[in-house]
Design an enzyme around this catalytic site. Structure first.
Site, PDB file in Angstrom:
ATOM      1  N   TYR A 154       1.055  -1.173  -0.111  1.00 20.12           N
ATOM      2  CA  TYR A 154       0.262  -0.018   0.239  1.00 20.12           C
ATOM      3  C   TYR A 154       0.842   1.127   0.102  1.00 20.12           C
ATOM      4  CZ  TYR A 154      -3.911   2.628   1.527  1.00 20.12           C
ATOM      5  OH  TYR A 154      -5.091   3.699   1.616  1.00 20.12           O
ATOM      6  N   ARG A 205      -6.435  10.121 -10.930  1.00 19.69           N
ATOM      7  CA  ARG A 205      -5.565  10.726  -9.680  1.00 19.69           C
ATOM      8  C   ARG A 205      -5.314   9.947  -8.668  1.00 19.69           C
ATOM      9  NH1 ARG A 205      -5.986   9.983  -4.710  1.00 19.69           N
ATOM     10  NH2 ARG A 205      -7.834  10.765  -3.923  1.00 19.69           N
ATOM     11  N   LYS A 265      -5.873  -2.195  -2.471  1.00 17.27           N
ATOM     12  CA  LYS A 265      -6.775  -1.678  -1.511  1.00 17.27           C
ATOM     13  C   LYS A 265      -7.498  -3.035  -1.012  1.00 17.27           C
ATOM     14  CE  LYS A 265      -7.170   3.072  -1.097  1.00 17.27           C
ATOM     15  NZ  LYS A 265      -7.437   3.788   0.034  1.00 17.27           N
ATOM     16  N   GLU A 323     -12.431   4.801  -6.274  1.00 19.40           N
ATOM     17  CA  GLU A 323     -11.122   5.038  -5.891  1.00 19.40           C
ATOM     18  C   GLU A 323     -10.273   5.992  -6.752  1.00 19.40           C
ATOM     19  OE1 GLU A 323     -10.413   3.638  -2.630  1.00 19.40           O
ATOM     20  OE2 GLU A 323      -8.785   5.451  -2.667  1.00 19.40           O
ATOM     21  N   ASP A 324      -9.836   6.858  -6.234  1.00 14.86           N
ATOM     22  CA  ASP A 324      -8.821   7.930  -7.060  1.00 14.86           C
ATOM     23  C   ASP A 324      -9.583   8.282  -8.478  1.00 14.86           C
ATOM     24  OD1 ASP A 324      -7.504   7.485  -4.635  1.00 14.86           O
ATOM     25  OD2 ASP A 324      -5.761   6.506  -5.697  1.00 14.86           O
ATOM     26  N   ASP A 368     -14.189   6.418  -1.173  1.00  7.64           N
ATOM     27  CA  ASP A 368     -13.285   6.036  -0.439  1.00  7.64           C
ATOM     28  C   ASP A 368     -12.531   7.418  -0.178  1.00  7.64           C
ATOM     29  OD1 ASP A 368     -11.626   4.578   1.522  1.00  7.64           O
ATOM     30  OD2 ASP A 368     -10.172   4.224  -0.082  1.00  7.64           O
ATOM     31  N   ASP A 369     -12.138   8.048  -1.037  1.00  4.57           N
ATOM     32  CA  ASP A 369     -11.388   9.394  -1.000  1.00  4.57           C
ATOM     33  C   ASP A 369     -12.167  10.524  -0.200  1.00  4.57           C
ATOM     34  OD1 ASP A 369      -8.732   8.427  -2.451  1.00  4.57           O
ATOM     35  OD2 ASP A 369     -10.221   8.137  -3.911  1.00  4.57           O
ATOM     36  N   ASN A 383      -0.727  11.671   0.031  1.00  5.00           N
ATOM     37  CA  ASN A 383       0.079  10.322  -0.291  1.00  5.00           C
ATOM     38  C   ASN A 383       0.654  10.647  -1.696  1.00  5.00           C
ATOM     39  OD1 ASN A 383      -0.611   8.914   2.287  1.00  5.00           O
ATOM     40  ND2 ASN A 383      -2.664   8.696   1.313  1.00  5.00           N
TER      41      ASN A 383
HETATM   42  N1  LIG Z   1      -4.583   9.720   3.861  1.00  7.97           N
HETATM   43  C1  LIG Z   1      -5.548   9.507   3.365  1.00  7.97           C
HETATM   44  O1  LIG Z   1      -6.303   8.391   3.766  1.00  7.97           O
HETATM   45  C2  LIG Z   1      -5.989  10.030   1.988  1.00  7.97           C
HETATM   46  C3  LIG Z   1      -5.071  10.969   1.591  1.00  7.97           C
HETATM   47  N2  LIG Z   1      -5.385  11.372   0.305  1.00  7.97           N
HETATM   48  C4  LIG Z   1      -4.476  12.338  -0.314  1.00  7.97           C
HETATM   49  O2  LIG Z   1      -4.963  13.565  -0.672  1.00  7.97           O
HETATM   50  C5  LIG Z   1      -4.697  14.415  -1.769  1.00  7.97           C
HETATM   51  C6  LIG Z   1      -5.545  14.911  -2.342  1.00  7.97           C
HETATM   52  O3  LIG Z   1      -6.481  13.827  -3.039  1.00  7.97           O
HETATM   53  P1  LIG Z   1      -8.030  14.452  -3.451  1.00  7.97           P
HETATM   54  O4  LIG Z   1      -8.827  15.445  -2.609  1.00  7.97           O
HETATM   55  O5  LIG Z   1      -8.853  13.442  -4.090  1.00  7.97           O
HETATM   56  O6  LIG Z   1      -7.477  15.265  -4.904  1.00  7.97           O
HETATM   57  P2  LIG Z   1      -7.938  16.346  -5.722  1.00  7.97           P
HETATM   58  O7  LIG Z   1      -7.198  16.636  -6.871  1.00  7.97           O
HETATM   59  O8  LIG Z   1      -9.589  16.417  -5.576  1.00  7.97           O
HETATM   60  O9  LIG Z   1      -7.605  17.733  -4.547  1.00  7.97           O
HETATM   61  C7  LIG Z   1      -6.594  18.432  -4.538  1.00  7.97           C
HETATM   62  C8  LIG Z   1      -6.644  19.735  -4.110  1.00  7.97           C
HETATM   63  O10 LIG Z   1      -5.439  20.433  -3.977  1.00  7.97           O
HETATM   64  C9  LIG Z   1      -5.302  21.854  -4.538  1.00  7.97           C
HETATM   65  N3  LIG Z   1      -4.273  22.086  -4.560  1.00  7.97           N
HETATM   66  C10 LIG Z   1      -3.114  21.887  -5.647  1.00  7.97           C
HETATM   67  N4  LIG Z   1      -2.173  22.532  -5.591  1.00  7.97           N
HETATM   68  C11 LIG Z   1      -2.302  23.323  -4.580  1.00  7.97           C
HETATM   69  C12 LIG Z   1      -1.411  24.008  -3.992  1.00  7.97           C
HETATM   70  N5  LIG Z   1      -0.239  24.410  -4.317  1.00  7.97           N
HETATM   71  N6  LIG Z   1      -2.040  24.789  -2.812  1.00  7.97           N
HETATM   72  C13 LIG Z   1      -3.181  24.429  -2.303  1.00  7.97           C
HETATM   73  N7  LIG Z   1      -3.832  23.563  -2.893  1.00  7.97           N
HETATM   74  C14 LIG Z   1      -3.669  22.946  -4.027  1.00  7.97           C
HETATM   75  C15 LIG Z   1      -6.271  21.422  -5.700  1.00  7.97           C
HETATM   76  O11 LIG Z   1      -6.798  22.410  -6.332  1.00  7.97           O
HETATM   77  P3  LIG Z   1      -7.114  22.468  -7.997  1.00  7.97           P
HETATM   78  O12 LIG Z   1      -8.159  21.494  -8.060  1.00  7.97           O
HETATM   79  O13 LIG Z   1      -7.350  23.940  -8.137  1.00  7.97           O
HETATM   80  O14 LIG Z   1      -5.746  22.026  -8.634  1.00  7.97           O
HETATM   81  C16 LIG Z   1      -7.426  20.712  -5.278  1.00  7.97           C
HETATM   82  O15 LIG Z   1      -8.239  21.435  -4.542  1.00  7.97           O
HETATM   83  C17 LIG Z   1      -3.858  13.028  -2.515  1.00  7.97           C
HETATM   84  O16 LIG Z   1      -2.511  13.308  -2.234  1.00  7.97           O
HETATM   85  C18 LIG Z   1      -4.237  11.877  -1.993  1.00  7.97           C
HETATM   86  O17 LIG Z   1      -3.438  10.890  -1.836  1.00  7.97           O
HETATM   87  C19 LIG Z   1      -6.813  11.165  -0.469  1.00  7.97           C
HETATM   88  C20 LIG Z   1      -7.625  10.407   0.291  1.00  7.97           C
HETATM   89  C21 LIG Z   1      -7.251   9.569   1.383  1.00  7.97           C
HETATM   90  C1  LIG Z   2      -5.303   6.563   0.793  1.00  2.00           C
HETATM   91  C2  LIG Z   2      -6.052   7.049  -0.515  1.00  2.00           C
HETATM   92  O1  LIG Z   2      -6.996   6.558  -0.558  1.00  2.00           O
HETATM   93  C3  LIG Z   2      -5.469   8.039  -1.380  1.00  2.00           C
HETATM   94  O2  LIG Z   2      -4.276   8.785  -0.825  1.00  2.00           O
HETATM   95  O3  LIG Z   2      -5.900   8.397  -2.368  1.00  2.00           O
HETATM   96 MG   LIG Z   3      -7.465   7.023  -2.880  1.00  4.97          MG
END
Ligand SMILES: NC(=O)C1=CN([C@@H]2O[C@H](COP(=O)(O)OP(=O)(O)OC[C@H]3O[C@@H](n4cnc5c(N)ncnc54)[C@H](OP(=O)(O)O)[C@@H]3O)[C@@H](O)[C@H]2O)C=CC1
Ligand SMILES: CC(=O)C(=O)O
Ligand SMILES: [Mg+2]
Length: 542
Positions: free
Chosen positions: A96, A149, A167, A238-239, A261-262, A401
């Site tokens: 993972y 993503r 997963k 997912e993603d 999940d996200d 991540n």
């Molecule tokens: N710990 C966990 O369990 C999980 C972690 N994650 C992690 O969270 C992260 C985001 O996932 P997710 O929300 O699905 O992705 P998204 O692409 O939906 O969201 C990313 C966000 O960050 C913004 N962004 C990009 N660059 C910047 C910057 N320089 N400053 C501020 N904001 C910025 C993007 O804006 P814009 O859209 O305008 O580019 C967008 O709003 C990933 O790295 C993922 O691995 C996700 C799910 C679970």
């Molecule tokens: C953990 C997870 O689901 C992610 O980083 O997208």
């Molecule tokens: Mg994910």
């Protein structure tokens, strides 16, 4: 992939679900025509596990370890899970995050045995036929991605398949969902990653991503095919990029058994971490204020669940949403901004724009910051120091991540806050010593939620996955964090105990499912016993 047809002889050694390798007993070897096909001295499962541990210890590179485990999964499934479950804290970072991220990036260069289903949009109109090629008749979980993503690594096209595979391995290893009911799927709708399009080894469709009506018709056909083939199946999205993740969830969450999940799993793990953190920082959830770096699927999912949990403590929901502010690449999300998506608007603040994150911390004085931006290092020294100035115990959650995308390291958060940070990160960090004190950072990752949610849905044959189920799951995670853990800074159950922790969460969620008329099987007298009895055990069948 394994089939249900009993095999003998050489074919038995090639069937991962039935294969015991060197552990076939002498009697089994005689009965199944295996004599001469294996070294003569039978091993025990324990010896086989020890052999894999030794092999892994001789490898220096995590991706090689990933490949060794992946080959093992394709050869001997019981041994694969026995290894994973022998030491989850060691093996989770290999199957993972973070290693799975590298495996997805290199997917086309390391592709070996086929696993799961690859559904290209060129097969539109024939999805049921393609899915009918899967050998298992009773699929209960599909983890599906379109690869746009992948973690914080962006569009990896078909290479995203590593994520559903990883997963689903954790559904089994962390919560005992039987592997035969799990099916990883990638929907190949093209890729906009030019490096992949230019790579002669790329295995996916060489075309730009399909968008709009054609894309959504493909998704609709997929959902319908799942309902027809596997009526008890739960689909985990997912993603996906947020432009698709949000509308897909909205379209299907009330129609079929499904969740994202996200958006939802991540929200629950964040809420769990905050419930546990409040035992360190003091105060009620409804009195807290959070600032998110990022405004996508994860940020808005967490912000919404936190708002709902605050509303359960008596706060008006609109007020609660204003306590969860979002900050993206264009700054703080405020009502005067014209670039906000519908799903971001509820969190927009009625105040002047702010373009600097440290400034936003100083103005809003959040109790916690949550990084879900995909961009590493943005929780820099100024940000952490500003958080430590406005809070005695600042909550710092860099959730992006894999590790290469984390908004800060554990060491940075503890050092820059003089050891006062309450910290958890999406990918694991080792223990840290700052000013003579040892901290054990927790992993704020939806892995504490999705396997347990899966086990609860599997045991109850739930018809839906509701928002309340994620609040129940969050509470069930948080209530397992002992004072001894909090003392070390650990706000999640230890990963070494993840199976027991997930079975507890699954029990609580299953009880909720039974109590709210969402189950398709009768409620047993003892839900905990039912969950434990249904949990997969990595032992060879007689
Ligand atoms: N710990 C966990 O369990 C999980 C972690 N994650 C992690 O969270 C992260 C985001 O996932 P997710 O929300 O699905 O992705 P998204 O692409 O939906 O969201 C990313 C966000 O960050 C913004 N962004 C990009 N660059 C910047 C910057 N320089 N400053 C501020 N904001 C910025 C993007 O804006 P814009 O859209 O305008 O580019 C967008 O709003 C990933 O790295 C993922 O691995 C996700 C799910 C679970
Ligand atoms: C953990 C997870 O689901 C992610 O980083 O997208
Ligand atoms: Mg994910």
């Amino acid at each position: 992939m394994a089939s249900d047809t009993p095999r003998t002889g050489y074919a038995l050694l090639r069937d991962p679900r039935s294969n015991k390798g060197s552990a076939f007993t002498e009697e089994e070897r005689r009965r199944h025509g295996l004599e001469g096909l294996l070294p003569p001295t039978p091993s025990s499962l324990e010896h086989q596990v020890a052999r894999i541990h030794t092999e892994l210890a001789n490898l220096d590179v995590d991706l090689q370890k990933y490949l060794l485990l992946s080959d093992l999964q394709a050869r001997n499934e019981t041994l694969f899970y026995a290894v994973l479950m022998s030491d989850p804290a060691t093996f989770m970072p290999l199957v993972y995050t973070p290693t799975v991220g590298e495996a997805c990036q290199k997917f086309n260069h390391i592709f070996r045995a086929a696993r799961g289903l690859y559904l290209p949009i060129t097969a539109k109109g024939r999805l049921k036929e393609l899915m009918g090629h899967w050998p298992q008749p009773d699929v209960r979980f599909i983890v599906v991605t379109d690869g746009e993503r992948i973690l914080g690594l962006g569009d990896l096209g078909l290479g995203g398949m590593g994520i559903p595979i990883g997963k689903l391995s954790l559904y089994t290893a962390c919560a005992g969902v039987p592997p035969e009911v799990c099916l990883p799927i990638v929907l190949d709708v093209g890729t906009n990653n030019q490096d992949l399009l230019d790579d002669p080894l790329y295995l996916g469709l060489r075309e730009e991503r399909v968008r709009g009506d054609d894309y959504h018709a493909f998704i609709a056909e997929f959902v319908e095919a799942v309902q027809l083939l596997y009526p008890k199946c739960c689909i985990q999205w997912e993603d996906f990029a947020n432009v698709n993740a949000v509308p897909i969830l909205a379209a299907y969450r009330d129609k079929v058994c499904t969740y994202n999940d996200d958006i939802q799993g991540t929200a629950a793990v964040a809420l769990a971490g905050i419930y546990a953190s409040l035992r360190i920082t003091g105060g009620k959830l409804a009195d807290q204020r959070f600032l998110f770096l990022g405004g996508g699927s994860a940020a808005t999912g967490i912000a919404e669940l936190l708002s709902q949990a605050m509303a359960l403590e008596g706060l008006d929901i609109a007020e609660a949403r204003k306590r969860n502010a979002l900050f993206d690449i264009n700054g703080l999300m405020v009502t005067s901004r014209t670039d906000l998506a519908e799903f971001q608007r509820p969190f927009a603040l009625d105040c002047d724009p702010i373009h600097d994150f440290t400034e936003a911390v100083k103005v809003l004085k959040p109790n916690g910051i949550i990084g879900v931006s995909t961009v590493p290092k943005l929780f820099n020294q100024h940000v952490i120091e500003a958080m430590a100035e406005v809070n005695e115990r600042p909550i710092i959650f860099p959730y992006s991540n894999p590790t290469s995308r984390s908004e800060c390291t554990a060491e940075e958060a503890y050092r820059w806050s003089q050891g006062r940070a309450v910290f958890a990160s999406g990918s694991p960090f080792p223990p840290v010593e700052v000013d003579g004190k040892r901290f054990v950072p927790g992993q704020g990752n939806n892995v504490y939620i999705f396997p347990a949610m899966g086990m609860a849905v599997y045991a109850t044959e739930a018809t839906r996955v509701t928002e309340e189920m994620f609040i129940v799951a969050a509470r069930a995670v948080a209530e397992q964090v002992g004072e001894d853990s909090l003392e070390k800074g650990l706000i999640y159950p230890p990963q070494s105990q993840i199976l027991a922790a997930s079975l507890h969460v699954a029990t609580k969620v299953a009880e909720y499912i039974y109590d709210h008329g969402l189950a398709r099987v009768p409620r047993p007298d003892d839900v905990k016993a039912q969950i434990e009895a249904k949990a997969y055990k990595p032992v060879y069948p007689e």
